[in-house]
Design a protein around this motif. Structure first.
Motif, PDB file in Angstrom:
ATOM      1  N   PHE A  13       0.982  -1.245   0.102  1.00  0.00           N
ATOM      2  CA  PHE A  13      -0.108   0.086  -0.050  1.00  0.00           C
ATOM      3  C   PHE A  13       0.881   1.166  -0.011  1.00  0.00           C
ATOM      4  O   PHE A  13       0.498   2.141  -0.539  1.00  0.00           O
ATOM      5  N   ARG A  14       2.047   1.035   0.685  1.00  0.00           N
ATOM      6  CA  ARG A  14       2.787   2.476   0.561  1.00  0.00           C
ATOM      7  C   ARG A  14       3.376   2.556  -0.815  1.00  0.00           C
ATOM      8  O   ARG A  14       3.516   3.642  -1.490  1.00  0.00           O
ATOM      9  N   ARG A  15       3.888   1.420  -1.471  1.00  0.00           N
ATOM     10  CA  ARG A  15       4.292   1.426  -2.780  1.00  0.00           C
ATOM     11  C   ARG A  15       3.241   1.811  -4.008  1.00  0.00           C
ATOM     12  O   ARG A  15       3.481   2.654  -4.634  1.00  0.00           O
ATOM     13  N   PHE A  16       2.009   1.578  -3.343  1.00  0.00           N
ATOM     14  CA  PHE A  16       0.947   1.668  -4.331  1.00  0.00           C
ATOM     15  C   PHE A  16      -0.310   2.103  -3.600  1.00  0.00           C
ATOM     16  O   PHE A  16      -1.187   1.381  -3.661  1.00  0.00           O
ATOM     17  N   PRO A  17      -0.636   3.274  -3.147  1.00  0.00           N
ATOM     18  CA  PRO A  17      -1.897   3.816  -2.318  1.00  0.00           C
ATOM     19  C   PRO A  17      -2.810   3.632  -3.130  1.00  0.00           C
ATOM     20  O   PRO A  17      -3.928   3.441  -2.509  1.00  0.00           O
ATOM     21  N   GLN A  18      -3.089   3.545  -4.151  1.00  0.00           N
ATOM     22  CA  GLN A  18      -4.188   3.264  -5.139  1.00  0.00           C
ATOM     23  C   GLN A  18      -4.811   2.270  -4.882  1.00  0.00           C
ATOM     24  O   GLN A  18      -6.272   2.019  -5.022  1.00  0.00           O
ATOM     25  N   LEU A  19      -4.249   1.149  -4.360  1.00  0.00           N
ATOM     26  CA  LEU A  19      -4.746  -0.221  -3.912  1.00  0.00           C
ATOM     27  C   LEU A  19      -6.224   0.170  -3.049  1.00  0.00           C
ATOM     28  O   LEU A  19      -6.955  -0.741  -3.038  1.00  0.00           O
ATOM     29  N   PHE A  20      -5.950   1.240  -2.147  1.00  0.00           N
ATOM     30  CA  PHE A  20      -7.221   1.348  -1.218  1.00  0.00           C
ATOM     31  C   PHE A  20      -8.535   1.725  -2.081  1.00  0.00           C
ATOM     32  O   PHE A  20      -9.287   1.661  -1.395  1.00  0.00           O
ATOM     33  N   CYS A  21      -8.472   2.021  -3.139  1.00  0.00           N
ATOM     34  CA  CYS A  21      -9.511   2.564  -3.865  1.00  0.00           C
ATOM     35  C   CYS A  21     -10.203   1.198  -4.858  1.00  0.00           C
ATOM     36  O   CYS A  21     -11.292   1.405  -5.104  1.00  0.00           O
ATOM     37  N   TYR A  22      -9.433   0.307  -4.601  1.00  0.00           N
ATOM     38  CA  TYR A  22     -10.259  -0.873  -5.502  1.00  0.00           C
ATOM     39  C   TYR A  22     -11.231  -1.862  -4.879  1.00  0.00           C
ATOM     40  O   TYR A  22     -10.872  -2.153  -3.784  1.00  0.00           O
ATOM     41  N   SER A  23     -12.351  -2.088  -5.468  1.00  0.00           N
ATOM     42  CA  SER A  23     -12.924  -3.138  -4.755  1.00  0.00           C
ATOM     43  C   SER A  23     -12.567  -4.295  -4.541  1.00  0.00           C
ATOM     44  O   SER A  23     -11.934  -4.839  -5.357  1.00  0.00           O
ATOM     45  N   ILE A  24     -12.842  -4.959  -3.297  1.00  0.00           N
ATOM     46  CA  ILE A  24     -12.369  -6.317  -3.040  1.00  0.00           C
ATOM     47  C   ILE A  24     -13.230  -7.295  -3.913  1.00  0.00           C
ATOM     48  O   ILE A  24     -12.528  -7.967  -4.495  1.00  0.00           O
ATOM     49  N   LYS A  25     -14.300  -7.104  -4.078  1.00  0.00           N
ATOM     50  CA  LYS A  25     -15.329  -8.180  -4.789  1.00  0.00           C
ATOM     51  C   LYS A  25     -15.032  -8.094  -6.191  1.00  0.00           C
ATOM     52  O   LYS A  25     -14.834  -9.185  -6.760  1.00  0.00           O
ATOM     53  N   ASN A  26     -15.073  -6.847  -6.795  1.00  0.00           N
ATOM     54  CA  ASN A  26     -15.056  -6.799  -8.260  1.00  0.00           C
ATOM     55  C   ASN A  26     -13.573  -6.572  -8.870  1.00  0.00           C
ATOM     56  O   ASN A  26     -13.488  -6.544  -9.803  1.00  0.00           O
ATOM     57  N   ASN A  27     -12.585  -6.337  -7.861  1.00  0.00           N
ATOM     58  CA  ASN A  27     -11.180  -6.209  -8.589  1.00  0.00           C
ATOM     59  C   ASN A  27     -10.346  -6.909  -7.910  1.00  0.00           C
ATOM     60  O   ASN A  27      -9.680  -7.913  -8.437  1.00  0.00           O
ATOM     61  N   LEU A  28      -9.894  -6.850  -6.726  1.00  0.00           N
ATOM     62  CA  LEU A  28      -8.987  -7.564  -5.841  1.00  0.00           C
ATOM     63  C   LEU A  28      -8.888  -8.952  -5.914  1.00  0.00           C
ATOM     64  O   LEU A  28      -8.250  -9.855  -6.528  1.00  0.00           O
ATOM     65  N   GLU A  29     -10.096  -9.676  -5.431  1.00  0.00           N
ATOM     66  CA  GLU A  29     -10.413 -10.978  -5.459  1.00  0.00           C
ATOM     67  C   GLU A  29     -10.226 -11.884  -6.899  1.00  0.00           C
ATOM     68  O   GLU A  29      -9.467 -12.582  -6.942  1.00  0.00           O
ATOM     69  N   PRO A  30     -10.965 -11.170  -7.943  1.00  0.00           N
ATOM     70  CA  PRO A  30     -11.017 -11.938  -9.153  1.00  0.00           C
ATOM     71  C   PRO A  30      -9.575 -11.609  -9.735  1.00  0.00           C
ATOM     72  O   PRO A  30      -9.045 -12.843 -10.400  1.00  0.00           O
ATOM     73  N   LYS A  31      -8.819 -10.863  -9.530  1.00  0.00           N
ATOM     74  CA  LYS A  31      -7.622 -10.670 -10.166  1.00  0.00           C
ATOM     75  C   LYS A  31      -6.595 -11.280  -9.477  1.00  0.00           C
ATOM     76  O   LYS A  31      -5.547 -12.230  -9.969  1.00  0.00           O
TER      77      LYS A  31
END
Length: 328
Positions: A224-242
């Motif tokens: 998160f420090r390297r890429f703070p934009q991670l905070f903006c991504y949906s867990i269900k629709n982005n993080l989980e499927p990827k």
């Protein structure tokens, strides 16, 4: 249900709806409604060609709002704001003080925001109009003095995230800034759009998600420090499927994601899957940055160059992900 025709008065004084409001409902352009309905605290507007149908309201406007409401609508229209759709999205405008609204408009446009820019801000965050100047000033002061946003950059910051204007400094902005600094994000002025986010509702759940799929607390905060934009991504629709595609289909090591968390910023369907499948077909395994960051032309050229290379693929320095991509 009550109904009204072109020859019947649209509103009844028995419901405390301003009689003069009928004059404001004349269709001077296609978006202006010809009737209004109030359900709970959310007004709804309807447009009809000849017969106007009106649902009996179960909420009434203040008895003395006749003249004030008319002036408010005319003022908003005079600065190019569609007052009716705005009220539908933010009903508090019905009872807001016209003087307060004018003060807010004057203050923000006085900060070098053009009328067009102001209309865009209000369109994205209608609550701005009902936020008093006395509550807005601390926000600009905080952004300048504590977040270190320069005067020349303040417009860019607000245009990107208008909701900052309506946030409380003590309850929202400052605690979020402290949290971001606590995980090592020192230059918060480069990530001001995150200040309006909830630490409890948005930041913590995403940190916990990465910890639950196998990352340590240290590695998670590093990502998160390297890429703070991670905070903006949906867990269900982005993080989980990827994540699932990365582990199941690509069969790669989580260490790669730790080193390149930007992986989650790329489209799964339009970038990740197509390029991964092409590499599989060619028998090539590129590092994530080379696989995803390069343009389509560059990616294709490097893929062809690598395939046509005399170096056996499995002994090539780029066979395994994470190698030096400059060698390609």
């Amino acid at each position: 249900m009550c109904s009204a025709t072109a020859t019947t008065p649209l509103f009844s004084t028995d419901n405390h709806i301003p009689k003069s409001f009928t004059r404001l409902c004349k269709p001077f352009h296609s978006r202006v409604p010809t009737s209004i309905s109030f359900h709970s605290s959310r007004p709804t507007f309807f447009v009809r060609a000849t017969v106007v149908k009106w649902r009996c309201p179960n909420q009434t406007l203040p008895p003395n709002s006749d003249t004030g409401f008319q002036k408010k609508v005319l003022y908003l229209e005079s600065i190019g704001i569609d007052s009716f759709s705005l009220i539908e999205n933010h009903p508090k405008l019905v009872t807001a003080s016209l003087d307060d609204i004018k003060s807010t408009v004057k203050y923000i446009t006085g900060m070098d925001f053009s009328t067009i820019e102001f209309r865009r801000l209000v369109g994205m965050c209608p609550e701005i109009l009902t936020t008093k100047v006395s509550d807005i000033i601390p926000v600009f002061t905080f952004l300048h003095r504590e977040v270190r946003v320069s005067g020349s950059n303040i417009k860019h910051v607000i245009n990107r995230r208008p909701r900052l204007i309506i946030c409380n400094v003590d309850k929202q902005l400052r605690p979020t800034m402290y949290f971001l600094q606590s995980i090592g994000i020192e230059e918060v002025n480069k990530h001001t759009h995150l200040l309006s986010c909830s630490v409890e509702d948005k930041f913590i759940p995403r940190i916990e998600y990465f910890k639950n799929i196998g990352f340590s607390r240290r590695d998670t905060t590093s990502m998160f420090r390297r890429f703070p934009q991670l905070f903006c991504y949906s867990i269900k629709n982005n993080l989980e499927p990827k994540y699932n595609y990365f582990v199941v289909e690509m069969g790669r090591d989580l260490k790669e994601v730790k080193e390149f968390p930007h992986y989650f910023s790329f489209s799964l369907e339009n970038r990740i899957k197509p390029r991964h499948k092409r590499c599989v077909e060619m028998g090539v395994c590129f590092p994530l940055p080379l696989l995803l960051k390069t343009s389509e032309v560059t990616f294709q050229n490097r893929l062809e160059a690598f395939v046509n290379s005399s170096t056996p693929l499995k002994t090539s320095p780029l066979w395994c992900a994470g190698r030096d991509i400059d060698q390609v």
